[in-house]
Design an enzyme around this catalytic site. Structure first.
Site, PDB file in Angstrom:
ATOM      1  N   PRO A   1     -13.520  -0.646   0.713  1.00  0.00           N
ATOM      2  CA  PRO A   1     -13.667  -1.962   0.088  1.00  0.00           C
ATOM      3  C   PRO A   1     -12.357  -2.409  -0.548  1.00  0.00           C
ATOM      4  CG  PRO A   1     -14.693  -0.254  -1.256  1.00  0.00           C
ATOM      5  CD  PRO A   1     -14.298   0.396   0.024  1.00  0.00           C
ATOM      6  N   GLY A   2     -12.223  -3.709  -0.741  1.00  0.00           N
ATOM      7  CA  GLY A   2     -11.023  -4.239  -1.378  1.00  0.00           C
ATOM      8  C   GLY A   2     -10.160  -5.002  -0.398  1.00  0.00           C
ATOM      9  N   ILE A   3      -9.014  -5.453  -0.867  1.00  0.00           N
ATOM     10  CA  ILE A   3      -8.083  -6.244  -0.062  1.00  0.00           C
ATOM     11  C   ILE A   3      -7.379  -5.341   0.941  1.00  0.00           C
ATOM     12  CG2 ILE A   3      -6.048  -7.734  -0.138  1.00  0.00           C
ATOM     13  CD1 ILE A   3      -6.833  -8.391  -3.048  1.00  0.00           C
TER      14      ILE A   3
ATOM     15  N   GLY B   1      -4.575  -3.748   3.159  1.00  0.00           N
ATOM     16  CA  GLY B   1      -3.141  -3.610   2.967  1.00  0.00           C
ATOM     17  C   GLY B   1      -2.368  -4.073   4.182  1.00  0.00           C
ATOM     18  N   MET B   2      -1.097  -4.415   3.971  1.00  0.00           N
ATOM     19  CA  MET B   2      -0.247  -4.875   5.063  1.00  0.00           C
ATOM     20  C   MET B   2       0.430  -3.717   5.778  1.00  0.00           C
ATOM     21  SD  MET B   2       1.498  -8.360   3.590  1.00  0.00           S
ATOM     22  CE  MET B   2       2.158  -7.647   2.078  1.00  0.00           C
TER      23      MET B   2
ATOM     24  N   LYS C   1      -5.799   7.180   5.358  1.00  0.00           N
ATOM     25  CA  LYS C   1      -4.829   6.093   5.488  1.00  0.00           C
ATOM     26  C   LYS C   1      -3.968   6.313   6.729  1.00  0.00           C
ATOM     27  CE  LYS C   1      -3.096   4.887   1.373  1.00  0.00           C
ATOM     28  NZ  LYS C   1      -2.504   4.964   0.004  1.00  0.00           N
TER      29      LYS C   1
ATOM     30  N   ASP D   1      -1.413  12.422  -5.555  1.00  0.00           N
ATOM     31  CA  ASP D   1      -0.929  13.306  -4.505  1.00  0.00           C
ATOM     32  C   ASP D   1      -1.742  13.041  -3.241  1.00  0.00           C
ATOM     33  OD1 ASP D   1       0.540  15.256  -3.264  1.00  0.00           O
ATOM     34  OD2 ASP D   1      -0.539  16.944  -4.142  1.00  0.00           O
TER      35      ASP D   1
END
Length: 611
Positions: free
Chosen positions: A351-353, A355-356, A371, A405
């Protein structure tokens, strides 16, 4: 196909080293690594005694490289010895599986290695080293090797070295104050204490006060027949502090504690703080802090002890905290695979904006995010190499309790049917070079795994005014502490900060971080005329690393409640002069005191009352 627990196999005799030779070479490589690892911790004690803080930080950064250097070194020796040997595919081999003689040979290598570990004091770490070296030698992907240590072969429960990993002290025999004094003196620090007898009396009063507060209506604060302090044999060193880590046992209850030792301006050692709650100890061993330097003959004994202090924290996290991050990485992956086998939820977009730079997803039942670097990064001047370099910078840097980390993995195979269709579509569109679909699995070629946190922007959107004020105070504190540790966050938007389980604010987006000493902080010059001021283009030259702190207000403080809280606590962060002075202090080599515990835990808070 031969299983690792099948009867003994006589491998096809190769030309060159035997399976035992290979196993012994790998173990020799690990022993060299661990000897240097222990020497670093022994060196840290000397550096702490002499207050050589920069040397301790340098040692901490340097030690992170030890493991990979030894793996490469050992793999080079083996590759040379096995060159031309039919038991090992060469670097350019297109084989996807070992043939039968190769398979037999490497299974025998593993068996011989297990035999060499029977009296070893770091068998679990040696097994991980074996995996790392053999993967390099065979040029194989980790996930499809069936003769590695997927599970440990040597049990580490109740394993201890030539001496017990912890010492026990009994205050009913000597009295509380003499016992504490002896306990501290037994660490054999060479530097003198400021006033050990007086500080021990203050420490004893704090301990008694804590017990009475914790159990006001129970006689448990009195010393019972089982009363004892158990402390790990070695001090835990990090930055400008050393820590005695132990547990107080009384009436069958375990009370975790740590005693912080610091240096005074006069060059003497002082008892600085008593950390006496689970939250205190959890913060001390947080994933947001640099790894400890601690001398351990038997690391599993230390980890088993630490788990009794914080049962909610995994062994993987403790191995990380004590500097054995490769073993932590191995245990984390085993835990993760176990969780996958015992859960049914699907991986979904976080959830959330969005990332680029990173495509981020999570498994709701597991407290981590995954990620992947986007194929087409949406920031100018940014590429994969730069992103990886900055994540490595964070790994080696003092994180000051304000940066998370991460575990970095390659070739991670996950069940394809566990991926939400929307997420799968996103991955195929945004990171096609980082994934491969094969035999019902989605293989992640390169992934960062990080503790999941509540993004600050989501928290602020639904927080009360008091909660907003507290969060914004922490936000500014985090920026200050990072800057004091030579880190300029770069992108300071709220979406790049998150709250941990204990409510601590942490920065976790590293693609734009730079060292403070690389930056130039400037005030926007006055416009030469009205036309220039009204223009959409700046009327002044801007260098690559120029920063104009007064601009922070325009993209950070749009909400009046946030603006009020920020200016109440951190107005000077909008002033280029503050940043310039901070950069100058860092450039001069000044290391600020950033305590991994609340200041209320410091013993000097009650020192004046005791005098």
């Amino acid at each position: 196909m031969f299983e690792s627990d099948s009867p003994s196999i006589t491998p096809v005799a190769p030309k060159g080293p035997s399976p035992l030779d290979i196993a012994q070479t790998i173990l020799n490589g690990f022993n060299r690594h661990y000897a240097l690892f222990r020497y670093s911790a022994q060196r840290a004690k000397v550096l702490f005694e002499s207050a050589a803080w920069h040397a301790i930080q340098h040692l901490s950064r340097e030690r992170i490289e030890y493991y990979d250097i030894r793996v490469r070194e050992c793999a080079t020796i083996l590759s040379s010895a096995l060159k031309g040997n039919r038991t090992t595919p060469d670097e350019h081999s297109q084989l996807t599986h070992l043939d039968e003689p190769q398979h037999q040979f490497w299974h025998q290598v593993k068996r011989e290695f297990v035999g060499l570990l029977r009296r070893h004091h770091q068998p679990e770490c040696a097994e991980t080293f074996f995996n790392s070296v053999s993967c390099r030698v065979l040029h194989r992907n980790y996930f499809n090797n069936d003769f590695l240590f997927v599970r440990p072969a040597i049990a580490t429960e109740y394993l201890d070295g030539s001496r017990p990993s912890y010492r026990a002290y009994y205050p009913l025999e000597q009295g509380l104050v003499p016992t504490l004094k002896t306990m501290i003196q037994d660490f054999g620090l060479a530097a003198p204490f400021a006033d050990l007898p007086a500080e021990v009396r203050i420490l004893a009063r704090r301990i008694v006060h804590t017990l009475r507060q914790r159990l006001p209506d129970d006689p448990g604060h009195r010393l019972g027949p089982d009363c004892q302090f158990q402390v790990l044999n070695s001090l835990f060193f990090r930055n400008k502090g050393a820590y005695i880590v132990g547990r107080f046992i009384n009436h069958g209850n375990i009370h975790p504690f740590a005693i912080a030792l610091t240096h005074t301006p006069a060059g003497t050692i002082s008892l600085d703080a008593l950390l006496d709650t689970s939250d205190d100890i959890s913060t001390l061993f947080s994933f947001t802090r640099a790894y400890f330097l601690v001398d351990m003959e038997t690391p599993s004994a230390y980890v088993n002890f630490l788990v009794t202090l914080l049962p909610r924290k995994s062994k993987a996290e403790f191995y990380n905290a004590i500097g054995l991050q490769k073993q932590g990485k191995t245990l984390f992956y085993r835990d993760f695979l176990y969780h996958l086998a015992h859960s049914r939820d699907q991986f979904t977009l976080s959830p959330g904006i969005k990332g680029m730079v990173m495509c981020v997803f999570t498994l709701p039942s597991y407290p981590y995010v995954f990620k992947l670097i986007r194929d087409r990064i949406r920031k100018s001047g940014m590429d994969h190499a730069t992103v990886k370099e900055r994540y490595q910078l964070v790994k080696k840097h003092d994180r000051a309790g304000r940066m998370a980390d991460t575990w970095e993995y390659s070739q991670v195979a996950l069940p394809l049917d566990r991926f939400d269709p929307e997420l799968l579509e996103e991955l195929r569109r945004e990171v096609p070079s980082q994934i491969e679909e094969s035999d019902g699995s989605l293989v992640l070629r390169h992934v960062y795994i990080e503790r999941r946190m509540l993004p600050l922007n989501l928290f602020l959107a639904r927080a009360s005014e008091n909660a907003i004020e507290g969060a914004i105070k922490q936000y500014g504190d985090a920026i200050r502490e990072l800057a004091a540790n030579n880190i300029f966050p770069g992108d300071m938007l709220y979406k790049n900060f998150g709250l941990t389980r204990l409510g601590r604010l942490v920065f976790y987006d590293y693609d734009e971080i730079q060292r403070m000493t690389e930056m130039q902080f400037r005030t926007i010059p006055a416009a030469p005329n009205e036309e220039a001021e009204m223009s959409g283009e700046p009327w002044y030259p801007i260098g690559k690393n120029d920063v104009f702190p007064e601009e922070f207000e325009y993209f950070l403080l749009g909400d009046p409640r946030i603006k009020e809280a920020f200016k109440k606590y951190h107005a000077e962060l909008l002033d280029a002069q503050w940043w310039t002075q901070c950069r100058e202090r860092v450039a001069q080599g000044r290391l600020e005191n950033i305590y991994p515990y609340p200041l209320t835990k410091r013993l000097d808070n009650c020192r004046s009352a005791a005098i």
